[in-house]
Structures are given as C-alpha cells and as structure tokens.
Write a protein that holds these residues in place. Structure first.
Motif, PDB file in Angstrom:
ATOM      1  N   ASP A 134       3.692  -1.670   3.460  1.00 11.65           N
ATOM      2  CA  ASP A 134       3.199  -0.301   3.310  1.00 11.65           C
ATOM      3  C   ASP A 134       4.347   0.671   3.489  1.00 11.65           C
ATOM      4  OD1 ASP A 134       2.943   0.940   6.297  1.00 11.65           O
ATOM      5  OD2 ASP A 134       2.384  -1.173   6.339  1.00 11.65           O
ATOM      6  N   ALA A 135       4.230   1.807   2.818  1.00 14.79           N
ATOM      7  CA  ALA A 135       5.228   2.864   2.906  1.00 14.79           C
ATOM      8  C   ALA A 135       4.570   4.184   2.523  1.00 14.79           C
ATOM      9  CB  ALA A 135       6.409   2.567   1.981  1.00 14.79           C
ATOM     10  N   LEU A 187       0.844  -1.190   0.000  1.00 16.34           N
ATOM     11  CA  LEU A 187       0.000   0.000   0.000  1.00 16.34           C
ATOM     12  C   LEU A 187       0.873   1.232   0.000  1.00 16.34           C
ATOM     13  CD1 LEU A 187      -2.603  -0.775   2.824  1.00 16.34           C
ATOM     14  CD2 LEU A 187      -3.002  -0.759   0.372  1.00 16.34           C
ATOM     15  N   LEU A 188       0.578   2.176  -0.867  1.00 12.98           N
ATOM     16  CA  LEU A 188       1.243   3.468  -0.828  1.00 12.98           C
ATOM     17  C   LEU A 188       0.369   4.385   0.024  1.00 12.98           C
ATOM     18  CD1 LEU A 188       3.574   5.240  -1.657  1.00 12.98           C
ATOM     19  CD2 LEU A 188       2.334   5.808  -3.742  1.00 12.98           C
ATOM     20  N   ASP A 189       0.824   4.646   1.230  1.00 13.17           N
ATOM     21  CA  ASP A 189       0.040   5.404   2.215  1.00 13.17           C
ATOM     22  C   ASP A 189       0.256   6.907   2.033  1.00 13.17           C
ATOM     23  OD1 ASP A 189      -1.652   5.919   4.336  1.00 13.17           O
ATOM     24  OD2 ASP A 189      -0.062   5.695   5.828  1.00 13.17           O
ATOM     25  N   ALA A 216      11.020  -1.650  -1.140  1.00  9.21           N
ATOM     26  CA  ALA A 216      10.562  -2.811  -0.373  1.00  9.21           C
ATOM     27  C   ALA A 216      10.087  -3.934  -1.298  1.00  9.21           C
ATOM     28  CB  ALA A 216       9.456  -2.404   0.591  1.00  9.21           C
ATOM     29  N   LEU A 217       9.334  -3.573  -2.328  1.00 10.08           N
ATOM     30  CA  LEU A 217       8.856  -4.592  -3.277  1.00 10.08           C
ATOM     31  C   LEU A 217      10.008  -5.208  -4.052  1.00 10.08           C
ATOM     32  CD1 LEU A 217       5.642  -2.893  -4.671  1.00 10.08           C
ATOM     33  CD2 LEU A 217       5.742  -4.851  -3.144  1.00 10.08           C
ATOM     34  N   LEU A 264      -7.021   2.290   7.600  1.00 14.33           N
ATOM     35  CA  LEU A 264      -7.119   0.891   7.198  1.00 14.33           C
ATOM     36  C   LEU A 264      -6.001   0.074   7.839  1.00 14.33           C
ATOM     37  CD1 LEU A 264      -8.330  -1.426   5.536  1.00 14.33           C
ATOM     38  CD2 LEU A 264      -6.872  -0.695   3.629  1.00 14.33           C
ATOM     39  N   LEU A 265      -4.787   0.604   7.841  1.00 13.61           N
ATOM     40  CA  LEU A 265      -3.666  -0.117   8.445  1.00 13.61           C
ATOM     41  C   LEU A 265      -3.904  -0.341   9.933  1.00 13.61           C
ATOM     42  CD1 LEU A 265      -0.797   1.694   6.534  1.00 13.61           C
ATOM     43  CD2 LEU A 265      -1.497  -0.707   6.245  1.00 13.61           C
TER      44      LEU A 265
END
Length: 181
Positions: free
Chosen positions: A165-166, A132-134, A175-176, A142-143
């Motif tokens: 997420d980041a 997720l791009l926060d 991260a991915l 949501l997190l």
C-alpha cells in the motif's frame, strides 16, 4: 514493460482526490510504458484512468461482460476492448492479462476483485504483486482492519505483507515495479 490491472470505481466518489489519483495513475502508467488492464468503462474513475493512460501514449485493455457493455457505458476508444460472457470470465481474463494489480477507491465490485486476486495469490495461483492506492486515507480503515486480523491470529503476517500500500500513484508504482524486477 508490464501489464498492470487496476480495480476501481465506475463512480467518481465524493472527493476530487479520487479522480485526481485515477488521472495521475493513468498518466504514470502511460508514461512509464505499462499497459493498463481494467474493467472497460468510460465513466467514473474507470474512464478517468483509461483516458489519462491513453492521453499519455499508453496502451489500454478493457474487459467487460456483454451484459454490462451498455450499463457501464463501455469505452470504445481503447487499444482493445475484450467482451466476455460473464463476470467470472471478466476477472479471469483481467488476471490472465496482468503482471500486477492495483486497487483504487471503489465499491463492492472493487473489493470483491481485490480480495479474490489476493486469495488467488495466497493459494499460490499467481505470484504477481498487488497493491492498494490509499488515496486520501480511503483504505486506512481497511488496512487497520487487516492488521487487526493478523493480531487476532486469522491472517499470517506474510499474507498481509503480500498486499502493498502507498498514498500516491508514484510510490505504489515504484513498489510494484521493484517487485516485478
């Protein structure tokens, strides 16, 4: 490099940060040599993402059901636009063409795609990284809710940990990419 599927809104939302995040992510995907896989629209955050990836020299694959081609204003300037008969085929085609998944801000379609691909991962139907791009704290509630489902015993911590997420595109892509290597 990898094919990264991005789920996001066909609207722009009400914060300039959302459009900027889509632009920055698209540019980074193109510059890093990744292929973008997305829903195929030329409007909203979807259009911003695709145009940024294309402008950065990236390849972009859009997947759109026939009934949405006019409704979502299909982007005909993509590397490839795959037309499919329905939404089920759209999601399956996007997943089959991706090595990783990212969700940016969006509405119920984005949420549905995110939760379905996460469920598929949980069920062992794929082992591709998801994140997720926060942007601007959009996913913070949501997190927090997802962490609450862990503390209430409805979600295993290992399942929660599957969803990265980041707050920035570069941090999430880093991260991915670490998961992909």
């Amino acid at each position: 490099m990898s094919r990264i599927c991005v789920y996001l809104g066909s609207r722009e939302g009400n914060s300039p940060a959302f459009r900027q995040a889509a632009h920055t992510l698209g540019t980074a995907l193109g510059q890093r040599g990744h292929t973008l896989v997305y829903g195929g629209a030329r409007v909203g955050l979807m259009g911003e993402l695709a145009n940024a990836a294309l402008n950065a020299g990236g390849s972009v694959i859009g997947v759109m059901p026939d009934h949405l081609v006019e409704r979502e204003q299909a982007h005909f300037g993509l590397t490839e636009l795959i037309r499919v008969p329905n939404m089920h085929e759209r999601k399956a085609t996007m997943a089959a063409n991706a090595d990783a998944f990212i969700a940016l801000p969006g509405g119920i379609g984005t949420f549905e795609e995110l939760f379905e691909i996460w469920t598929w991962g949980y069920l062992g139907l794929h082992d591709k990284p998801m994140g997720l791009l926060d942007t601007d704290g959009f996913y913070a509630p949501l997190l927090a809710f997802l962490d609450s489902t862990v503390s209430h015993g409805f979600l295993a911590q290992a399942t929660r940990d599957m969803l990265l997420d980041a707050p920035t595109p570069s941090q999430l892509l880093d991260a991915l990419e670490a998961e992909l290597s």
